[in-house]
Write an enzyme that holds these catalytic residues in place. Structure first.
Site, PDB file in Angstrom:
ATOM      1  N   GLU A  37       0.875  -1.182   0.000  1.00  7.83           N
ATOM      2  CA  GLU A  37       0.000   0.000   0.000  1.00  7.83           C
ATOM      3  C   GLU A  37       0.910   1.230   0.000  1.00  7.83           C
ATOM      4  O   GLU A  37       1.783   1.346   0.859  1.00  7.83           O
ATOM      5  CB  GLU A  37      -0.898  -0.006   1.234  1.00  7.83           C
ATOM      6  CG  GLU A  37      -1.832  -1.198   1.307  1.00  7.83           C
ATOM      7  CD  GLU A  37      -2.569  -1.259   2.633  1.00  7.83           C
ATOM      8  OE1 GLU A  37      -3.529  -0.473   2.814  1.00  7.83           O
ATOM      9  OE2 GLU A  37      -2.177  -2.072   3.485  1.00  7.83           O
ATOM     10  N   ARG A 262       5.401 -12.858   9.994  1.00  2.00           N
ATOM     11  CA  ARG A 262       6.011 -11.567   9.702  1.00  2.00           C
ATOM     12  C   ARG A 262       7.283 -11.411  10.526  1.00  2.00           C
ATOM     13  O   ARG A 262       7.535 -12.173  11.464  1.00  2.00           O
ATOM     14  CB  ARG A 262       5.041 -10.428  10.017  1.00  2.00           C
ATOM     15  CG  ARG A 262       4.626 -10.339  11.469  1.00  2.00           C
ATOM     16  CD  ARG A 262       3.688  -9.182  11.739  1.00  2.00           C
ATOM     17  NE  ARG A 262       4.370  -7.915  11.581  1.00  2.00           N
ATOM     18  CZ  ARG A 262       3.751  -6.730  11.551  1.00  2.00           C
ATOM     19  NH1 ARG A 262       2.439  -6.673  11.651  1.00  2.00           N
ATOM     20  NH2 ARG A 262       4.428  -5.625  11.415  1.00  2.00           N
ATOM     21  N   LYS A 272       3.430   0.350  10.170  1.00  2.00           N
ATOM     22  CA  LYS A 272       3.561   1.581   9.388  1.00  2.00           C
ATOM     23  C   LYS A 272       2.866   2.750  10.096  1.00  2.00           C
ATOM     24  O   LYS A 272       3.308   3.888  10.015  1.00  2.00           O
ATOM     25  CB  LYS A 272       2.990   1.384   7.988  1.00  2.00           C
ATOM     26  CG  LYS A 272       4.029   1.590   6.896  1.00  2.00           C
ATOM     27  CD  LYS A 272       3.487   1.645   5.503  1.00  2.00           C
ATOM     28  CE  LYS A 272       2.767   0.419   5.062  1.00  2.00           C
ATOM     29  NZ  LYS A 272       2.484   0.440   3.603  1.00  2.00           N
TER      30      LYS A 272
END
Length: 565
Positions: A37, A262, A272
């Site tokens: 994104e 992750r 983020k």
């Protein structure tokens, strides 16, 4: 089996892909994608993800797309798009001509939504965001149906068309999937598919005022692009039933979603949203601050893509979340730079050393190796030497303790690659502080060895005062003062664990003249001090270096301690 395949470590993702190849699923194709994104800069956790995406495709002779999932114009910007592309290329990957955007498919996604409305599988809802959250229920209590859930197909089509036409303000209505408000998986409780946002998009401008949600767009974009294996992090495992539901209800091509753990790392945050807060609230000096875990920050700090990829190879691919010690990353950086980094001398806290027996006005040059750890490198650099040199203030003590093997009154040390010197006197100011050291040298010890065979225990680095290049040097420590920054008291957030000081600026450093020609992208080993690289803000006449990492390798000590006798 190719040599590359046979030598690559096996993991559960490879096992699943090889099973698909054996059974002929997807016609034996392997086609992955990396779907960031564009609402922030990439960090090392993203590097793990796209290394897997591109690496798997390369391993099996397949393809990997770069697709920007640009479905939220409020947070997205072309700056992030360009930074993401730069980071992926810097890490050594290439998507060739396969650069796509979710916004490329807005019309097709809209038509998919129309199909679901016509099937009675989607409806326009007038509940606010807060009300939708309230109606959703909890992990132990089922949700409640929206009062707008049973609108007719005709009414939903009309309202959705008017949403697209811009008749309603932000937040007035949403399009939701009609699934099951009692599902134990909260993601299946009539999730929102579209919301109204009257904000210009960085690619489509004001063409749209309704935007698809990530969960709706993601799987359908994979389908449109013919992706075979949708590799994503473990938090999307609970989203997989929704991914499958949209594809199955529409009867379109169906990729396979596979989740992996992750990257979580000590002294680091990987969200983020949290990184954006660090930037926006001034805790750091931007997304590329060398204390940030962003790839641009690591690049600015002097980390190499090879070191990062070596680190990612070391931690491997797992199905279970864990916390990786940041010292393993630092070990990988030191290990890579040990063989790669050119050597140079820099004095960070200089004090003049006057060699009284060296002729005034004389300058000689020493031919010194650039890569002392690479036996194949024969390159050398010219380092000038003169009567007055700078040494580190910490390399001299007037009243040294036992086992202090550097310079002290009456003691002899080696000036690296130059001469043996013996301290004869010191000069102090009115405060009693030492401001200058005097010594004599042994002319027979040129090059750092004495013909009579005597040895000295201390070797110190130096820079000729006449030829020294002044510079600012930034020293960086961990941004957080605890291994897990998320571990806070109830009424505080992660910023409560930010270290009181994580950046130290030294303004009076002296470097050997070769470093006046330092290049961006090259990390140097300043002998005895650590690894350093030229900063982006550096200019001719105003050099700025960032410390990449110190020479101390805690991870090697940890590993050695854990080895059996």
């Amino acid at each position: 089996m190719s040599d590359k395949l046979s030598s690559a470590p096996m993991n559960f993702i490879r096992e699943m892909i090889e099973e698909d190849i054996r059974t002929g699923r997807f016609g034996g194709r392997v086609h992955t994608r990396f779907p960031p994104e564009p609402n922030g800069y990439l960090h090392i956790g993203h590097a793990k993800a796209f290394t897997i995406d591109f690496g798997i495709a390369e391993l099996y002779g397949g393809k990997c797309n770069l697709r920007f999932d640009d479905t939220n114009p409020v947070k997205e910007d072309i700056e992030y798009v360009e930074s993401i592309k730069e980071d992926i290329r810097w890490m050594g990957f290439d998507w060739e001509d396969r650069e796509f955007y979710a916004s490329d498919y807005y019309e097709q996604l809209y038509q998919y939504a129309i199909q679901l409305i016509k099937k009675g599988k989607a409806y326009v809802c007038d509940l606010s965001v807060e009300e939708i959250r309230e109606y959703r229920g909890t992990l132990t209590e089922p949700g409640r149906n929206s009062p707008y859930r049973e609108r007719s197909v005709e009414e939903n089509l009309d309202l959705f068309s008017r949403m697209r036409a811009g008749e309603f303000p932000d937040g007035a209505r949403t399009l939701r999937a009609k699934i099951d408000m009692a599902s134990p998986n909260l993601n299946m409780r009539d999730p929102v598919m579209y919301r109204i946002i009257h904000t210009s998009h960085h690619r489509t401008g004001d063409q749209w005022c309704i935007y698809p949600m990530y969960d709706f767009a993601h799987g359908l974009c994979d389908s449109i692009e013919g992706i075979t294996h949708s590799l994503c992090s473990l938090e999307y495992e609970d989203h997989r039933p929704l991914y499958d539901w949209f594809l199955d209800e529409l009867g379109v091509y169906h990729p396979r979603q596979i989740e992996f753990a992750r990257l979580n790392m000590t002294y680091t945050v990987m969200s983020k949203r949290k990184l954006r807060k660090l930037v926006s609230e001034g805790y750091v000096d931007g997304w590329d601050d060398p204390r940030m875990p962003t790839l641009s920050g690591m690049r600015r700090r002097g980390y190499t893509p090879q070191a990062i990829r070596n680190f990612l190879d070391r931690i491997g691919v797992s199905k279970t979340n864990s916390m990786i010690d940041v010292e393993l990353l630092e070990h990988s950086v030191r290990e890579d730079l040990e063989m790669r980094a050119p050597r140079a001398m820099a004095v960070l806290d200089p004090i003049p050393l006057v060699i009284e027996t060296y002729p005034e006005g004389q300058v000689e040059e020493f031919d010194i190796p650039i890569y002392t750890q690479d036996p194949n490198c024969k390159e050398t650099r010219i380092v000038p030497f003169s009567r007055v040199i700078y040494i580190e203030r910490e390399d001299f003590m007037e009243n040294p303790p036992k086992k202090f093997f550097r310079l002290a009154p009456g003691s002899e040390v080696r000036l690296m690659n130059a001469y043996y010197v013996t301290c004869t006197d010191v000069v102090k100011n009115e405060k009693g502080e030492i401001v200058e050291i005097h010594c004599r040298h042994d002319p027979e010890s040129r090059g750092g060895m004495s013909p009579d065979g005597r040895r000295v225990q201390g070797t110190i680095h130096w820079v000729s005062a006449q030829h020294a290049v002044p510079a600012q040097i930034n020293l960086y420590e961990h941004l957080f003062n605890v291994p897990n920054p998320e571990d806070t008291e109830e009424d505080k957030d992660f910023t409560a664990n930010i270290a009181a000081q994580s950046k130290f600026v030294l303004t009076n450093c002296m470097l050997e003249p070769e470093l006046a020609h330092a290049k961006l992208g090259t990390t140097y080993q300043f002998l005895r001090k650590g690894y350093f690289c030229l900063d982006l803000d550096s200019k001719p006449g105003r050099l700025i270096f960032n410390r990449t990492i110190s020479l101390r390798d805690s991870w090697s000590k940890i590993q050695a301690k854990n080895q059996p006798n």
